[in-house]
Design an enzyme around this catalytic site. Structure first.
Site, mmCIF file in Angstrom:
data_model
loop_
_atom_site.group_PDB
_atom_site.id
_atom_site.type_symbol
_atom_site.label_atom_id
_atom_site.label_comp_id
_atom_site.label_asym_id
_atom_site.label_seq_id
_atom_site.Cartn_x
_atom_site.Cartn_y
_atom_site.Cartn_z
ATOM 1 N N TRP A 81 -28.570 23.722 -34.909
ATOM 2 C CA TRP A 81 -29.766 24.184 -35.630
ATOM 3 C C TRP A 81 -31.047 23.547 -35.121
ATOM 4 O O TRP A 81 -32.063 24.229 -34.956
ATOM 5 C CB TRP A 81 -29.588 23.977 -37.138
ATOM 6 C CG TRP A 81 -28.632 24.976 -37.719
ATOM 7 C CD1 TRP A 81 -27.415 24.705 -38.272
ATOM 8 C CD2 TRP A 81 -28.777 26.411 -37.760
ATOM 9 N NE1 TRP A 81 -26.810 25.883 -38.662
ATOM 10 C CE2 TRP A 81 -27.617 26.934 -38.369
ATOM 11 C CE3 TRP A 81 -29.777 27.297 -37.346
ATOM 12 C CZ2 TRP A 81 -27.424 28.304 -38.577
ATOM 13 C CZ3 TRP A 81 -29.589 28.659 -37.548
ATOM 14 C CH2 TRP A 81 -28.423 29.150 -38.169
ATOM 15 N N ASP A 111 -35.499 19.802 -41.493
ATOM 16 C CA ASP A 111 -34.687 20.943 -41.909
ATOM 17 C C ASP A 111 -33.517 20.384 -42.712
ATOM 18 O O ASP A 111 -32.605 19.777 -42.155
ATOM 19 C CB ASP A 111 -34.200 21.705 -40.671
ATOM 20 C CG ASP A 111 -33.271 22.867 -41.011
ATOM 21 O OD1 ASP A 111 -32.970 23.070 -42.207
ATOM 22 O OD2 ASP A 111 -32.847 23.572 -40.071
ATOM 23 N N LYS A 170 -27.260 27.765 -49.077
ATOM 24 C CA LYS A 170 -26.208 26.766 -48.921
ATOM 25 C C LYS A 170 -26.085 25.895 -50.163
ATOM 26 O O LYS A 170 -25.042 25.877 -50.792
ATOM 27 C CB LYS A 170 -26.478 25.914 -47.679
ATOM 28 C CG LYS A 170 -26.044 26.659 -46.424
ATOM 29 C CD LYS A 170 -26.989 26.613 -45.302
ATOM 30 C CE LYS A 170 -26.539 27.587 -44.211
ATOM 31 N NZ LYS A 170 -27.498 27.649 -43.122
HETATM 32 C C1 LIG Z 1 -28.109 27.944 -42.083
HETATM 33 C C2 LIG Z 1 -29.090 27.040 -41.448
HETATM 34 C C3 LIG Z 1 -30.281 27.539 -40.880
HETATM 35 C C4 LIG Z 1 -30.609 29.002 -40.854
HETATM 36 O O1 LIG Z 1 -30.849 29.450 -42.135
HETATM 37 P P1 LIG Z 1 -31.326 30.931 -42.466
HETATM 38 O O2 LIG Z 1 -31.740 30.778 -43.893
HETATM 39 O O3 LIG Z 1 -30.141 31.826 -42.268
HETATM 40 O O4 LIG Z 1 -32.439 31.285 -41.574
HETATM 41 C C5 LIG Z 1 -31.158 26.629 -40.339
HETATM 42 N N1 LIG Z 1 -30.912 25.308 -40.353
HETATM 43 C C6 LIG Z 1 -29.782 24.808 -40.896
HETATM 44 C C7 LIG Z 1 -29.556 23.347 -40.868
HETATM 45 C C8 LIG Z 1 -28.844 25.660 -41.454
HETATM 46 O O5 LIG Z 1 -27.716 25.159 -41.986
#
Ligand SMILES: *Cc1c(COP(=O)(O)O)cnc(C)c1O
Length: 364
Positions: A101, A175, A199
C-alpha cells in the site's frame, strides 16, 4: 444459516450488535418514519447523526481541537492523490515504502508532484520495518508519508513510539486504513491521518481524514473543489451529498467501541487475539509467518502452508467450519486472517482449533 467467521481484509466483518441495531432502525429511524438512507443530508435528523459520529470519534481518538475530522469518499486510494495535491505546497514529499500500500501511495504521489523515496524495505520482501539509521529524510520535505499497517504483508507500527523520528517541521502523514481504532494513537504526532472505512470503521464508501488546521488551504488554485480539504472542512463534510448511510453505520460502530471500553480496552483484545494466532503459527511445523516479531500486525496475519499443494484443501475445509475469506493476497500467497475489531476472540479460537485439526489430518 448461521453467520460465518469472516476473515476478509475488506470490506470486512462488522460487529453483530451494530448490524442488529441498523436492522432494527432500518425502516423507521427513531420514529421519524423513514430510513436513514432516505433522509436529506441537510435535515436535522441526519445533522444529528453526523455530529454525534464526529463527537464519538473525537472522544475515542482524543482528537485535539486544532484538527478537523472529514468524512469523505473515494477510499484510501483517493487519498494517495489528495494528500500530495493538498500538502505538497510546491515542495517535495518523502515516502517510506514498507509494503504494497505505501508503494502505491508513493507511485501516485509521483504523478502529482515531487515525491522522494526516504527508505524502502522491499529488498527484504517487506517482512520488517526500518532499523535505526536506514531512513534518510529530506529536512525540507513537505511531509513524510507512512503506512502504519501494511494490510497485504501484515507489517504494523505497533506503537507511536516506533514511528520514524522526524523534525517538528515535517508533518507525518499516515495511512491507517487497516488498523485505525485498534489502539489509542497520539493524534498530535501526526499532521494527517487517513483511512478507508471498510476495514475497521464501517461500510465501504466512507473515507476518514483527520487533519491539522495549519495544513489546510495550501492546495493550488486549479485544484478541483471536491479534492480540496479546506473546502470540505469549511462545509463540515457537507460540500455535496456525503455517504450518509455509511456515516450512520460508522457512528454505530463508534458507539459500540465506546461500550467495549474505548480504544485502550480494544487494544488489549486485539493483542490477545493476535497472540493466540501467532503462537499457533509459531508452534506448528505446517504454518509459517515471515514477519519480524517486532512488527507483526495485530490486524492482518498472513501465513503460508509449508507443505505444497494444500492451500485449496485448507480453504475448502475451513469453509465447512464457517471460516471464510481466509485466502491470502496473491502477492504473498498462502492465507491471511484479518482480525479487525469486529472479529470476536471466539472466531480466532475457531480458526486456531481448525488449524490444529488440519495439521493433524494433512500436515505430515
Ligand atoms: C485497503 C487499503 C487501501 C485502499 O483502500 P480503498 O479504500 O479501497 O481505496 C489503502 N491503504 C491500505 C493500508 C489499505 O489496507
Amino acid at each position: 444459516m448461521e453467520r460465518i467467521y469472516n476473515f476478509s481484509a475488506g470490506p470486512a466483518a462488522l460487529p453483530e450488535e451494530v448490524l442488529a441495531q441498523a436492522r432494527d432502525e432500518m425502516l423507521n429511524w427513531r420514529g421519524c418514519g423513514m430510513s436513514v438512507m432516505e433522509m436529506s443530508h441537510r435535515g436535522k435528523d441526519f445533522t444529528a447523526i453526523i455530529e454525534q459520529a464526529e463527537a464519538d470519534l473525537r472522544e475515542l481518538l482524543a482528537v485535539p481541537a486544532n484538527y478537523k475530522v472529514l468524512f469523505l469518499q473515494g477510499g484510501a486510494t483517493m487519498q494517495f492523490a489528495q494528500v500530495p495535491i493538498n500538502l505538497l505546497n510546491g515542495k517535495s514529499a518523502d515516502y517510506l515504502v514498507t509494503g504494497a500500500w505505501s508503494k502505491k501511495a508513493f507511485k501516485e504521489a509521483q504523478k502529482i508532484g515531487a515525491a522522494r523515496l526516504a527508505g524502502s524495505t522491499e529488498s527484504g520482501n517487506f517482512t520488517r520495518l526500518f532499523h535505526r539509521g536506514e531512513i534518510a529524510i529530506d529536512p525540507a520535505a513537505a511531509y513524510l508519508h507512512v503506512c502504519t499497517n501494511e494490510t497485504v504483508q501484515g507489517v504494523e507500527v505497533l506503537s507511536d513510539a516506533n514511528l520514524p523520528g522526524i523534525s517538528d517541521s515535517i508533518p507525518l502523514v499516515a495511512d491507517m486504513s487497516s488498523h485505525v481504532l485498534s489502539r489509542p494513537v497520539d493524534v498530535s504526532r501526526y499532521g494527517l491521518i487517513y483511512a478507508g472505512a471498510q476495514k475497521n470503521i464501517g461500510p465501504a464508501g466512507l473515507t476518514l481524514v483527520i487533519v491539522r488546521d495549519d495544513l489546510l488551504g495550501h492546495a493550488p488554485a486549479h485544484t478541483p473543489t471536491m479534492l480540496d480539504y479546506a473546502v470540505h472542512a469549511e462545509h463540515g463534510s457537507m460540500l455535496n451529498t456525503p455517504p450518509t448511510y455509511a456515516i450512520y453505520v460508522a457512528g454505530l460502530v463508534f458507539q459500540w467501541l465506546k461500550r467495549q471500553g474505548g480504544l485502550a480496552a480494544i487494544e488489549q483484545i486485539a493483542i490477545a487475539k493476535a497472540r493466540l494466532l501467532y503462537e499457533a503459527i509459531d508452534a506448528s511445523s505446517l504454518y509459517r509467518n515471515p514477519v519480524d516479531v517486532s512488527c507483526r500486525s495485530r490486524m492482518n496475519v498472513p501465513f503460508t502452508l509449508t507443505r505444497p499443494g494444500l492451500d485449496e484443501t485448507f480453504i475448502a475445509e475451513a469453509k465447512k467450519q464457517g471460516i471464510a475469506y481466509i485466502k491470502g493476497h496473491k502477492m504473498v500467497g498462502g492465507m491471511r486472517a484479518s482480525i479487525y475489531n469486529a472479529m470476536p476472540l471466539e472466531g480466532v479460537k475457531a480458526l486456531v482449533d481448525f488449524m490444529a485439526y488440519f495439521e493433524k489430518e494433512y500436515g505430515r
